[in-house]
Design an enzyme around this catalytic site. Sequence first.
Site, PDB file in Angstrom:
ATOM      1  N   LEU A   1       0.871  -1.183   0.000  1.00  0.00           N
ATOM      2  CA  LEU A   1       0.000   0.000   0.000  1.00  0.00           C
ATOM      3  C   LEU A   1       0.900   1.222   0.000  1.00  0.00           C
ATOM      4  O   LEU A   1       1.609   1.490   0.993  1.00  0.00           O
ATOM      5  CB  LEU A   1      -0.894   0.022   1.242  1.00  0.00           C
TER       6      LEU A   1
ATOM      7  N   CYS B   1      -1.646  -1.026 -10.656  1.00  0.00           N
ATOM      8  CA  CYS B   1      -1.873   0.347 -10.183  1.00  0.00           C
ATOM      9  C   CYS B   1      -2.678   1.146 -11.218  1.00  0.00           C
ATOM     10  O   CYS B   1      -2.300   1.215 -12.389  1.00  0.00           O
ATOM     11  CB  CYS B   1      -0.537   1.030  -9.896  1.00  0.00           C
TER      12      CYS B   1
ATOM     13  N   LYS C   1       1.252  -8.885  -9.209  1.00  0.00           N
ATOM     14  CA  LYS C   1      -0.053  -8.481  -8.664  1.00  0.00           C
ATOM     15  C   LYS C   1      -0.753  -7.660  -9.740  1.00  0.00           C
ATOM     16  O   LYS C   1      -0.203  -6.671 -10.233  1.00  0.00           O
ATOM     17  CB  LYS C   1       0.143  -7.664  -7.385  1.00  0.00           C
TER      18      LYS C   1
ATOM     19  N   GLY D   1      -9.111  -8.109  -2.727  1.00  0.00           N
ATOM     20  CA  GLY D   1     -10.270  -7.250  -2.978  1.00  0.00           C
ATOM     21  C   GLY D   1     -11.366  -7.543  -1.984  1.00  0.00           C
ATOM     22  O   GLY D   1     -11.889  -8.660  -1.952  1.00  0.00           O
TER      23      GLY D   1
ATOM     24  N   SER E   1      -5.996  -5.616   2.291  1.00  0.00           N
ATOM     25  CA  SER E   1      -5.516  -4.294   1.870  1.00  0.00           C
ATOM     26  C   SER E   1      -6.137  -3.209   2.736  1.00  0.00           C
ATOM     27  O   SER E   1      -5.681  -2.991   3.863  1.00  0.00           O
ATOM     28  CB  SER E   1      -5.828  -4.062   0.389  1.00  0.00           C
ATOM     29  N   ARG E   2      -7.212  -2.560   2.246  1.00  0.00           N
ATOM     30  CA  ARG E   2      -7.788  -1.442   3.003  1.00  0.00           C
ATOM     31  C   ARG E   2      -8.333  -1.886   4.354  1.00  0.00           C
ATOM     32  O   ARG E   2      -8.463  -1.076   5.270  1.00  0.00           O
ATOM     33  CB  ARG E   2      -8.892  -0.772   2.176  1.00  0.00           C
TER      34      ARG E   2
HETATM   35  C1  FMN Z   1      -3.792   3.779  -0.283  1.00  0.00           C
HETATM   36  C2  FMN Z   1      -3.591   2.610  -1.211  1.00  0.00           C
HETATM   37  C3  FMN Z   1      -2.322   2.362  -1.719  1.00  0.00           C
HETATM   38  C4  FMN Z   1      -2.108   1.271  -2.561  1.00  0.00           C
HETATM   39  N1  FMN Z   1      -0.836   1.019  -3.016  1.00  0.00           N
HETATM   40  C5  FMN Z   1      -0.597  -0.101  -3.754  1.00  0.00           C
HETATM   41  C6  FMN Z   1       0.733  -0.447  -4.157  1.00  0.00           C
HETATM   42  O1  FMN Z   1       1.720   0.256  -3.875  1.00  0.00           O
HETATM   43  N2  FMN Z   1       0.896  -1.590  -4.878  1.00  0.00           N
HETATM   44  C7  FMN Z   1      -0.161  -2.405  -5.218  1.00  0.00           C
HETATM   45  O2  FMN Z   1       0.033  -3.436  -5.851  1.00  0.00           O
HETATM   46  N3  FMN Z   1      -1.415  -2.094  -4.836  1.00  0.00           N
HETATM   47  C8  FMN Z   1      -1.653  -0.979  -4.122  1.00  0.00           C
HETATM   48  N4  FMN Z   1      -2.932  -0.692  -3.713  1.00  0.00           N
HETATM   49  C9  FMN Z   1      -4.020  -1.642  -4.020  1.00  0.00           C
HETATM   50  C10 FMN Z   1      -4.217  -2.640  -2.878  1.00  0.00           C
HETATM   51  O3  FMN Z   1      -3.037  -3.373  -2.637  1.00  0.00           O
HETATM   52  C11 FMN Z   1      -5.367  -3.620  -3.167  1.00  0.00           C
HETATM   53  O4  FMN Z   1      -5.085  -4.306  -4.348  1.00  0.00           O
HETATM   54  C12 FMN Z   1      -6.713  -2.921  -3.273  1.00  0.00           C
HETATM   55  O5  FMN Z   1      -6.879  -1.961  -2.256  1.00  0.00           O
HETATM   56  C13 FMN Z   1      -7.880  -3.924  -3.260  1.00  0.00           C
HETATM   57  O6  FMN Z   1      -8.053  -4.543  -2.035  1.00  0.00           O
HETATM   58  P1  FMN Z   1      -9.187  -4.051  -0.968  1.00  0.00           P
HETATM   59  O7  FMN Z   1     -10.492  -3.972  -1.697  1.00  0.00           O
HETATM   60  O8  FMN Z   1      -9.184  -5.145   0.078  1.00  0.00           O
HETATM   61  O9  FMN Z   1      -8.716  -2.746  -0.458  1.00  0.00           O
HETATM   62  C14 FMN Z   1      -3.184   0.424  -2.927  1.00  0.00           C
HETATM   63  C15 FMN Z   1      -4.462   0.698  -2.424  1.00  0.00           C
HETATM   64  C16 FMN Z   1      -4.677   1.774  -1.587  1.00  0.00           C
HETATM   65  C17 FMN Z   1      -6.058   2.026  -1.046  1.00  0.00           C
END
Ligand code: FMN
Length: 378
Positions: free
Chosen positions: A61, A144, A183, A245, A268-269
Amino acid sequence: MPKFQPFLKRRMPKFAINFCVANVSSDLGLKSSHSSLLTSWSQPLNVGSLTLQSRVFQSPLSGVTDLVFRRLVRSYAPQSMLYTEMVSATELHHLRHLPQVMEIDPDETPISIQLFDCRPDFMAEAAQKAVAQGAQTVDINMGCPVNKITKKGGGSSLLRQPEIAMAIVSTVAAAVDVPVTVKTRLGWDDQEIQIVEFAQRLQDAGAQMLTLHARTRAQGYNGAARWDWIGQVKQALSIPVIANGDIFSVEAAITCLEQTGADGVMCSRGSLGYPFLVGEIEHYLRTGEKRPVPTIAERLTCAQDHLQALWDYKGQRGLYQARKHLTWYCKDFPGAATLREQLSRVESVAAGHALLAQAINANLSSPDIDPGLMVGKY
Ligand SMILES: Cc1cc2nc3c(=O)[nH]c(=O)nc-3n(C[C@H](O)[C@H](O)[C@H](O)COP(=O)(O)O)c2cc1C
């Protein structure tokens, strides 16, 4: 190898684990009917030459998963694979020193460094630096959605450039002797979902594990993650597939694993302001028992530790970064909205501690909140 520019090595707190275990399998209704599935998810996972003891991951993240955040998550989930924030291979090529985001603790394991770019040669060079730094896998970001990244050909734009994506994977895989993982997302948008074929090609190019965020680039972080696609990709691949996700709770993780047959889940979040989540899921998969959720006072004490550690590690910049983290801890208790607003503009560590201490005292007898109720709050 370039080394970090010296920075003040300050005191980092050890984050206490003070949970006891309660068998609440009846709450989940899972233990009896799913014991064989739990047995398989508690087994180690082989990712190429690497054996992981846990199938629960914390995602990279950007702006979040620095050394401080990872120490917190790891204190509750010691065996889970954690990721650095993503690192630009082009920037790394031009830098004389490694950036602070690539710093990992000497004893930090398992750990992966995530890279992004569209140049296979720079990616290979960056991967070698990552491995020299201690990365046990190198993860390539092909998901991303941010314009700044996709316009330069990185992140999810690689879904539209499969030849370049495959060249990156094969070049990086040839350059390092640790597993290379990817990823990615379902596709660019609903009109362009070719994830099954794309994933098969990644595997053929040398990827040893795939994490699938079950949204398209066009979705950003909106709408429900479409786990059914993860199931289809899992069916088509022989390498491990990790579901990502909408994993916001133990229940969501189990449902996702059941629906998709994935080899593991990535939070993640759900971990924002709640660094307990990976450990909670990991514990359930291992034992079939649910850890009691932390009390509000425990969550806010964790916020205090987080604030202090960011200050100790990054100084004033750490305080600014701490503001967003602190607001994420403030949810679902009396006075949370006011506290959130105050912490979002807090000017000193002492003031942050004082505000949090006040809230801890005020909420000592408040009931616990199940994190499942906090779904979609970010
Ligand atoms: C603040 C933030 C920063 C993120 N940074 C990255 C990152 O550096 N690399 C990456 O592969 N995904 C990044 N993501 C995506 C998350 O790793 C994840 O794939 C996405 O949030 C979906 O999962 P969730 O629905 O459980 O949050 C980021 C997401 C958020 C919200």
